[in-house]
Write a protein that holds these residues in place. Structure first.
Motif, PDB file in Angstrom:
ATOM      1  N   SER A  21       0.860  -1.187   0.000  1.00 32.30           N
ATOM      2  CA  SER A  21       0.000   0.000   0.000  1.00 32.30           C
ATOM      3  C   SER A  21       0.889   1.227   0.000  1.00 32.30           C
ATOM      4  CB  SER A  21      -0.901  -0.017   1.243  1.00 32.30           C
ATOM      5  OG  SER A  21      -1.719   1.140   1.272  1.00 32.30           O
ATOM      6  N   PRO A  22       1.149   1.798  -1.180  1.00 34.59           N
ATOM      7  CA  PRO A  22       2.129   2.891  -1.276  1.00 34.59           C
ATOM      8  C   PRO A  22       1.819   4.071  -0.372  1.00 34.59           C
ATOM      9  CG  PRO A  22       1.539   2.036  -3.439  1.00 34.59           C
ATOM     10  CD  PRO A  22       0.616   1.394  -2.473  1.00 34.59           C
ATOM     11  N   GLY A  23       0.522   4.385  -0.184  1.00 33.68           N
ATOM     12  CA  GLY A  23       0.200   5.564   0.611  1.00 33.68           C
ATOM     13  C   GLY A  23      -0.068   5.288   2.070  1.00 33.68           C
ATOM     14  N   MET A  24      -0.100   3.994   2.462  1.00 34.99           N
ATOM     15  CA  MET A  24      -0.487   3.670   3.832  1.00 34.99           C
ATOM     16  C   MET A  24       0.529   4.174   4.841  1.00 34.99           C
ATOM     17  SD  MET A  24      -1.504  -0.001   5.510  1.00 34.99           S
ATOM     18  CE  MET A  24       0.124  -0.702   5.244  1.00 34.99           C
ATOM     19  N   VAL A  25       1.820   3.919   4.585  1.00 37.98           N
ATOM     20  CA  VAL A  25       2.857   4.337   5.522  1.00 37.98           C
ATOM     21  C   VAL A  25       2.857   5.847   5.679  1.00 37.98           C
ATOM     22  CG1 VAL A  25       5.333   4.358   5.991  1.00 37.98           C
ATOM     23  CG2 VAL A  25       4.264   2.312   5.036  1.00 37.98           C
ATOM     24  N   GLN A  26       2.729   6.556   4.558  1.00 35.18           N
ATOM     25  CA  GLN A  26       2.733   8.015   4.619  1.00 35.18           C
ATOM     26  C   GLN A  26       1.520   8.541   5.370  1.00 35.18           C
ATOM     27  OE1 GLN A  26       3.113   9.843   0.801  1.00 35.18           O
ATOM     28  NE2 GLN A  26       3.103  11.926   1.601  1.00 35.18           N
ATOM     29  N   ASN A  27       0.345   7.920   5.148  1.00 38.73           N
ATOM     30  CA  ASN A  27      -0.863   8.369   5.844  1.00 38.73           C
ATOM     31  C   ASN A  27      -0.777   8.097   7.339  1.00 38.73           C
ATOM     32  OD1 ASN A  27      -1.992   9.223   3.432  1.00 38.73           O
ATOM     33  ND2 ASN A  27      -3.054   7.284   3.071  1.00 38.73           N
ATOM     34  N   LEU A  28      -0.245   6.918   7.697  1.00 36.33           N
ATOM     35  CA  LEU A  28      -0.097   6.612   9.113  1.00 36.33           C
ATOM     36  C   LEU A  28       0.863   7.578   9.788  1.00 36.33           C
ATOM     37  CD1 LEU A  28       0.043   2.704   9.062  1.00 36.33           C
ATOM     38  CD2 LEU A  28      -1.822   4.145   9.875  1.00 36.33           C
ATOM     39  N   ARG A  29       1.959   7.900   9.110  1.00 35.00           N
ATOM     40  CA  ARG A  29       2.909   8.839   9.696  1.00 35.00           C
ATOM     41  C   ARG A  29       2.283  10.222   9.845  1.00 35.00           C
ATOM     42  NH1 ARG A  29       8.862  10.294   7.288  1.00 35.00           N
ATOM     43  NH2 ARG A  29       7.649  11.330   5.674  1.00 35.00           N
ATOM     44  N   ALA A  30       1.473  10.636   8.852  1.00 36.01           N
ATOM     45  CA  ALA A  30       0.822  11.945   8.939  1.00 36.01           C
ATOM     46  C   ALA A  30      -0.129  12.006  10.126  1.00 36.01           C
ATOM     47  CB  ALA A  30       0.077  12.250   7.637  1.00 36.01           C
ATOM     48  N   VAL A  31      -0.897  10.917  10.347  1.00 37.29           N
ATOM     49  CA  VAL A  31      -1.826  10.896  11.480  1.00 37.29           C
ATOM     50  C   VAL A  31      -1.064  10.940  12.797  1.00 37.29           C
ATOM     51  CG1 VAL A  31      -3.539   9.490  12.685  1.00 37.29           C
ATOM     52  CG2 VAL A  31      -3.646   9.726  10.199  1.00 37.29           C
ATOM     53  N   TRP A  32      -0.002  10.108  12.900  1.00 35.84           N
ATOM     54  CA  TRP A  32       0.768  10.080  14.143  1.00 35.84           C
ATOM     55  C   TRP A  32       1.406  11.438  14.421  1.00 35.84           C
ATOM     56  CZ3 TRP A  32       1.717   8.677  18.720  1.00 35.84           C
ATOM     57  CH2 TRP A  32       2.941   8.925  19.310  1.00 35.84           C
ATOM     58  N   GLU A  33       1.968  12.068  13.407  1.00 36.87           N
ATOM     59  CA  GLU A  33       2.633  13.352  13.632  1.00 36.87           C
ATOM     60  C   GLU A  33       1.625  14.436  13.972  1.00 36.87           C
ATOM     61  OE1 GLU A  33       5.065  14.120  10.243  1.00 36.87           O
ATOM     62  OE2 GLU A  33       6.673  12.791  10.937  1.00 36.87           O
ATOM     63  N   ALA A  34       0.401  14.344  13.434  1.00 30.80           N
ATOM     64  CA  ALA A  34      -0.632  15.310  13.808  1.00 30.80           C
ATOM     65  C   ALA A  34      -1.022  15.142  15.274  1.00 30.80           C
ATOM     66  CB  ALA A  34      -1.855  15.148  12.907  1.00 30.80           C
ATOM     67  N   VAL A  35      -1.149  13.886  15.710  1.00 34.41           N
ATOM     68  CA  VAL A  35      -1.475  13.633  17.122  1.00 34.41           C
ATOM     69  C   VAL A  35      -0.335  14.111  18.019  1.00 34.41           C
ATOM     70  CG1 VAL A  35      -1.905  11.816  18.818  1.00 34.41           C
ATOM     71  CG2 VAL A  35      -3.012  11.720  16.580  1.00 34.41           C
ATOM     72  N   ASN A  36       0.902  13.796  17.642  1.00 32.61           N
ATOM     73  CA  ASN A  36       2.050  14.204  18.437  1.00 32.61           C
ATOM     74  C   ASN A  36       2.178  15.723  18.465  1.00 32.61           C
ATOM     75  OD1 ASN A  36       4.267  13.184  20.019  1.00 32.61           O
ATOM     76  ND2 ASN A  36       5.616  13.995  18.443  1.00 32.61           N
ATOM     77  N   ASN A  37       1.853  16.377  17.349  1.00 34.63           N
ATOM     78  CA  ASN A  37       1.896  17.834  17.313  1.00 34.63           C
ATOM     79  C   ASN A  37       0.848  18.432  18.247  1.00 34.63           C
ATOM     80  OD1 ASN A  37       2.641  20.471  16.305  1.00 34.63           O
ATOM     81  ND2 ASN A  37       0.800  20.409  15.061  1.00 34.63           N
ATOM     82  N   SER A  38      -0.336  17.820  18.296  1.00 35.83           N
ATOM     83  CA  SER A  38      -1.362  18.313  19.230  1.00 35.83           C
ATOM     84  C   SER A  38      -0.881  18.181  20.672  1.00 35.83           C
ATOM     85  CB  SER A  38      -2.663  17.515  19.038  1.00 35.83           C
ATOM     86  OG  SER A  38      -3.164  17.695  17.732  1.00 35.83           O
ATOM     87  N   TRP A  39      -0.179  17.086  20.963  1.00 40.17           N
ATOM     88  CA  TRP A  39       0.402  16.922  22.306  1.00 40.17           C
ATOM     89  C   TRP A  39       1.380  18.050  22.601  1.00 40.17           C
ATOM     90  CZ3 TRP A  39       0.181  14.207  26.754  1.00 40.17           C
ATOM     91  CH2 TRP A  39       1.309  14.138  27.543  1.00 40.17           C
ATOM     92  N   ASN A  40       2.238  18.364  21.637  1.00 39.92           N
ATOM     93  CA  ASN A  40       3.211  19.439  21.832  1.00 39.92           C
ATOM     94  C   ASN A  40       2.520  20.780  22.043  1.00 39.92           C
ATOM     95  OD1 ASN A  40       5.349  17.690  21.544  1.00 39.92           O
ATOM     96  ND2 ASN A  40       5.658  18.121  19.383  1.00 39.92           N
ATOM     97  N   GLN A  41       1.471  21.038  21.238  1.00 44.32           N
ATOM     98  CA  GLN A  41       0.826  22.341  21.286  1.00 44.32           C
ATOM     99  C   GLN A  41       0.036  22.548  22.572  1.00 44.32           C
ATOM    100  OE1 GLN A  41       1.453  24.614  19.005  1.00 44.32           O
ATOM    101  NE2 GLN A  41       2.618  23.195  17.745  1.00 44.32           N
ATOM    102  N   TRP A  42      -0.698  21.521  22.994  1.00 39.68           N
ATOM    103  CA  TRP A  42      -1.659  21.710  24.079  1.00 39.68           C
ATOM    104  C   TRP A  42      -1.153  21.245  25.434  1.00 39.68           C
ATOM    105  CZ3 TRP A  42      -5.307  24.930  22.981  1.00 39.68           C
ATOM    106  CH2 TRP A  42      -5.723  25.065  21.653  1.00 39.68           C
ATOM    107  N   VAL A  43      -0.091  20.469  25.463  1.00 36.65           N
ATOM    108  CA  VAL A  43       0.427  19.986  26.751  1.00 36.65           C
ATOM    109  C   VAL A  43       1.805  20.570  27.027  1.00 36.65           C
ATOM    110  CG1 VAL A  43       1.066  17.948  28.092  1.00 36.65           C
ATOM    111  CG2 VAL A  43      -0.924  17.868  26.589  1.00 36.65           C
ATOM    112  N   LEU A  44       2.779  20.267  26.168  1.00 37.01           N
ATOM    113  CA  LEU A  44       4.143  20.727  26.434  1.00 37.01           C
ATOM    114  C   LEU A  44       4.263  22.234  26.344  1.00 37.01           C
ATOM    115  CD1 LEU A  44       6.302  18.020  24.642  1.00 37.01           C
ATOM    116  CD2 LEU A  44       5.371  18.048  26.949  1.00 37.01           C
ATOM    117  N   ASN A  45       3.425  22.863  25.526  1.00 35.65           N
ATOM    118  CA  ASN A  45       3.511  24.310  25.374  1.00 35.65           C
ATOM    119  C   ASN A  45       2.356  25.027  26.057  1.00 35.65           C
ATOM    120  OD1 ASN A  45       5.728  25.646  23.730  1.00 35.65           O
ATOM    121  ND2 ASN A  45       5.352  23.786  22.568  1.00 35.65           N
TER     122      ASN A  45
END
Length: 674
Positions: A521-545
């Protein structure tokens, strides 16, 4: 016999000990990369030893053995860290104390000490990482420690772990509102985990030096370095080819390594920094917010060029003469700030000044063929008296048509790096290309320098943030041109236009699993990484910062006109008091739901125990009355009659007394003295 059956056949204390040891291993495991090797090995050995003792039912080691091991642990900490204070030494010592204390689990008091050390060790994981993965792992550790704590307070029988899990989960859920309130309202003067790290080695691919041949290794690092959120419409976002994040500017070259100029008290350094920045911006501004990952360096990553200081929380920034924005201390936690940049700008002197001569210096004895090439180019009538722009175009044309290539694996360069690139290998990564370009331009007597930073980025379709990775680290050149000042020239774009224009950077070889998933699935890895990085970014924005400014903004939303930290304290105290009163009310309500007859009988049993007559909990009032008569004789007749009346109230069809009367008579009974 299966493993499950074997575990079920173990004694209760052995089972609970093995479970506690498993939780301790889970707590310590994330620290392995931060601990000295001997600490991980010794702690692991001690925990395995303790697990074997519990499994085999062997006695615990003597106190002298534990004392010797403690001396070894403290001595190892002192030899490794030269102290027992500070973050690294403290974590090393607390891990060893936790492992050693498991060898003294003889009583509930020892278990309480282990729990305390376990909770503290769990907290120490956040000294090194505050990522979402670390938080999730420590949440599991918290539930495990609470389960072990519940087990320690249920000594009777063999309660299943599922029962302890339900109770621990209930405790965590009941404490969650208080935890959220403390997080949101407890006054803070810095970001959540503002404790600076002791190791200030840069995490990012950038440093104050650039050794030719080492920067290609950064392309293997896919970790996020910068996240950006642009303001305005998507059409206001600059194209990828214009996304240059300025980092250290390299000016000195020793033949192999470029270096940014450190502060020195000499005339050469004074002459170099005396060249004015003279920044002039034009065109539309680009407004954006940056979330910078900890890099343990004082460099602020902003787009070229940024005339005004970014808005930093609890930190000051200043701009060097090379247009690089820096902070007053290394960045050791996730940092969020706003900036305004202008892609169209000019900087540096517009006319030739003596100080520019330092940007034409080259070390003697290096790259003789490149120097000869420059002399040969000057013999060309078209280039003999050409200006800097014409010479730049001539060198770029040579890169386009000379068979040069852009690669992650150019091999190991020797002493004359520019010579090897221009005449032998004809391939390299961005630092090979930029270094060879600058050497040739300086040989042509044109002031030139190297700029390092990041170039490009990719937009996350999930949350709309732009992501810049360590693998996007880049090196380009700046050439001084009369009437224009310093002008950016990216020689990599002459060899690989897609690297800058379409942003098709070289990718590191993928592992077998990633390759297989990408094939299926050529786009699966990229989509999963995009979702994970969006979740991790929300953690950075709303918790760490979640800074004090955001706390005060929350108070404004709640109706406070000019909120301050005193208002935060008042609101937090009010909520804590309300929670305490609510807990008291709930406790009173719960007690009222219990059988008042049983509570009165239990009080009588407690008074008799204090008088010297301990009775079983399952003994009915009539049997208790008989025991009282047999133990205390005639003086306890009233007490015996009261117990019989209590039984009649419970079981007689029409009792002669009420519970309130018996409760009142209880206080006036002549209780025997011990």
């Amino acid at each position: 016999m299966t493993l499950r059956q074997t575990l079920a056949s173990l004694p209760r204390d052995a089972r609970d000990t093995l479970f506690l040891l498993f939780v301790i291993v889970w707590v310590i495991a994330p620290q392995v990369s931060n601990l000295p090797v001997w600490t991980s090995v010794l702690a692991g050995g001690l925990l395995l030893w303790r697990g074997w003792l519990a499994w085999a039912g062997r006695p615990l080691p003597g106190r002298w053995t534990v004392a010797v091991l403690l001396v070894v642990a403290v001595a190892g900490t002192l030899l490794t860290h030269r102290t027992i204070l500070g973050r690294d030494a403290g974590v090393t010592l607390i891990v060893m104390l936790l492992a050693l204390k498991t060898l003294e689990l003889r009583a509930r008091r020892d278990a309480m000490v282990v729990f305390f050390l376990g909770f503290f060790t769990m907290l120490s994981n956040f000294f090194f990482s505050q990522s979402l993965l670390t938080a999730a792992a420590m949440l599991v550790a918290l539930l495990g420690l609470l389960m072990a704590l519940v087990n320690a307070h249920m000594p009777v029988g063999r309660p299943p772990l599922a029962q302890a899990f339900r109770m621990a989960g209930t405790m965590a859920l009941l404490g969650a509102p208080i935890m959220v309130a403390l997080f949101m309202l407890f006054p803070r003067m810095a970001p959540l985990w503002g404790m600076p790290g002791e190791n200030l080695t840069g995490r990012s691919g950038l440093s104050g030096t650039m050794r030719v041949g080492e920067m290609a290794e950064i392309a293997l690092d896919e970790r996020v370095a910068i996240r950006l959120r642009f303001e305005g419409a998507p059409t206001d976002v600059p194209p990828q080819s214009a996304l240059y994040f300025r980092g250290p500017v390299m000016t000195s070259f020793d033949g192999r390594q470029w270096q940014a100029e450190p502060f020195r008290e000499d005339s050469a350094w004074a002459a170099r920094v005396a060249v004015p920045a003279s920044l002039q911006v034009s065109g539309p501004a680009v407004r954006y917010e940056v979330t910078l990952e900890p890099q343990r360096q004082p460099w602020l990553m902003v787009l070229e060029a940024t005339p005004d200081a970014p808005q930093l929380p609890n930190m000051q920034a200043y701009m060097t003469q090379d247009l690089q924005w820096m902070t007053t201390r290394p960045i050791t936690e996730v940092l969020r700030y706003q900036a305004v940049s202008y892609p169209q700008f000019r900087h540096g002197p517009q006319q030739a000044v003596q100080q520019l001569r330092v940007y034409t210096e080259l070390p003697t004895g290096f790259n003789p063929r490149t120097l000869a090439l420059a002399a040969q180019m000057r013999t060309d009538p078209a280039l003999a008296t050409a200006n800097a722009e014409t010479l730049v175009n001539a060198v770029l044309q040579r890169l386009r048509t000379g068979g040069y290539s852009y690669t992650l694996d150019p091999g190991v360069y020797g002493e004359h790096t520019a010579d090897e690139f221009w005449f032998d290998r004809k391939e390299g990564f961005c630092e090979h290309i930029a270094s060879a370009f600058v050497v040739l331009m300086r040989a042509l007597d044109v002031p030139t320098r190297i700029v390092t930073g990041y170039q490009g980025g990719e937009r996350n379709p999930v949350d709309g943030y732009w992501t810049v990775r360590n693998a996007d680290a880049h090196a380009w050149a700046e050439v001084w041109m009369e009437g224009r000042g310093w002008v950016r020239v990216d020689p990599t774009g002459a060899i690989a236009p897609n690297r800058v224009g379409a942003f098709q950077r070289l990718r590191a070889p993928q592992g077998a699993l990633a390759t297989a998933m990408g094939t299926l699935s050529p786009g699966m890895v990229q989509n999963l990484r995009a979702v994970w990085e969006a979740v991790n970014n929300s953690w950075n924005q709303w918790v760490l910062n979640y800074t004090q400014k955001r706390q005060l903004d929350l108070l404004k939303a709640l109706g406070f006109e000019s909120p301050s930290w005193q208002d935060l304290t008042t609101l937090l105290g009010t909520l804590v008091l309300a929670a305490a009163l609510g807990g008291m009310g709930w406790s009173a309500w719960e007690r009222s739901q219990h059988d008042p007859w049983l509570r009165l009988l239990a009080r009588a049993r407690q008074r008799l125990a204090r008088a010297g007559l301990a009775l079983p909990d399952n003994l009915p009032p009539r049997a208790m009355a008989q025991q009282v008569q047999a133990h205390f004789g005639a003086p306890a007749q009233r007490l015996s009659d009261w117990l019989l009346q209590l039984e009649q109230l419970r079981y007689a069809p029409s009792p002669a007394t009420e519970l309130a009367q018996l409760r009142s008579a209880f206080r006036s009974l002549p209780w025997p003295q011990p």
